[in-house]
Structure formats: C-alpha cells, structure tokens
Design a protein around this motif. Sequence first.
Motif, PDB file in Angstrom:
ATOM      1  N   LYS A  28       0.830  -1.204   0.000  1.00  0.00           N
ATOM      2  CA  LYS A  28       0.000   0.000   0.000  1.00  0.00           C
ATOM      3  C   LYS A  28       0.863   1.251   0.000  1.00  0.00           C
ATOM      4  O   LYS A  28       0.589   2.215  -0.720  1.00  0.00           O
ATOM      5  N   THR A  29       1.946   1.241   0.804  1.00  0.00           N
ATOM      6  CA  THR A  29       2.850   2.391   0.852  1.00  0.00           C
ATOM      7  C   THR A  29       3.529   2.601  -0.488  1.00  0.00           C
ATOM      8  O   THR A  29       3.631   3.731  -0.971  1.00  0.00           O
ATOM      9  N   THR A  30       3.969   1.515  -1.110  1.00  0.00           N
ATOM     10  CA  THR A  30       4.603   1.615  -2.431  1.00  0.00           C
ATOM     11  C   THR A  30       3.618   2.132  -3.467  1.00  0.00           C
ATOM     12  O   THR A  30       3.970   2.969  -4.305  1.00  0.00           O
ATOM     13  N   PHE A  31       2.388   1.655  -3.401  1.00  0.00           N
ATOM     14  CA  PHE A  31       1.360   2.092  -4.349  1.00  0.00           C
ATOM     15  C   PHE A  31       1.097   3.587  -4.207  1.00  0.00           C
ATOM     16  O   PHE A  31       1.024   4.314  -5.204  1.00  0.00           O
ATOM     17  N   VAL A  32       0.986   4.084  -2.983  1.00  0.00           N
ATOM     18  CA  VAL A  32       0.750   5.511  -2.750  1.00  0.00           C
ATOM     19  C   VAL A  32       1.945   6.328  -3.228  1.00  0.00           C
ATOM     20  O   VAL A  32       1.790   7.385  -3.855  1.00  0.00           O
ATOM     21  N   PHE A  33       3.163   5.839  -2.964  1.00  0.00           N
ATOM     22  CA  PHE A  33       4.371   6.538  -3.396  1.00  0.00           C
ATOM     23  C   PHE A  33       4.445   6.627  -4.922  1.00  0.00           C
ATOM     24  O   PHE A  33       4.785   7.677  -5.473  1.00  0.00           O
TER      25      PHE A  33
END
Length: 81
Positions: A28-33
């Motif tokens: 999720k963090t990678t997707f948002v980044f």
Amino acid sequence: MDGGQPIPSSLVPLGNVSSESSMSLEQKTTFVFVILLFIFLGILIVRCFRILLDPYRSMPTSTWADGLEGLEKGQFDHALA
C-alpha cells in the motif's frame, strides 16, 4: 496444449487471504508513493509544455542588478551588516 491442468496464476489471491487485506502495508505504501510520483511527473510535464508554448512569459522583466543602489552593476562587494 492438452488443457488437462489449469495454469496457476500468482494474481489470484489464495483462499486463506481475506479480501480486505489482500495488500500488505508495504504494498500500500509503495502504491501511494508511485501514485504521488505520477502526479509529480504530470505537474512537471504540464509545466514544461507551458514553458515551450510561451517561453517569454516565464522570464522576469527586470534583471538581477536593477535593485542595486550605490553599487556599480557587476561589482561584488561583500559588506557585513
């Protein structure tokens, strides 16, 4: 192909993984980044096209030496205040 066995796919979630938490926190963090990077890239592309279409609008009308008083233009005196 004989079609006897289906090909396993890594994109299909396993049965023991609930549908609510199909993505881990790192994913999720990678997707948002990545989404933020795409937004930043879009802003830069728009800005570059605006500069290409009208390059003289972004240039200031005054020069760096217009505000100098008491100093000759091009003279660099380092005075401490």
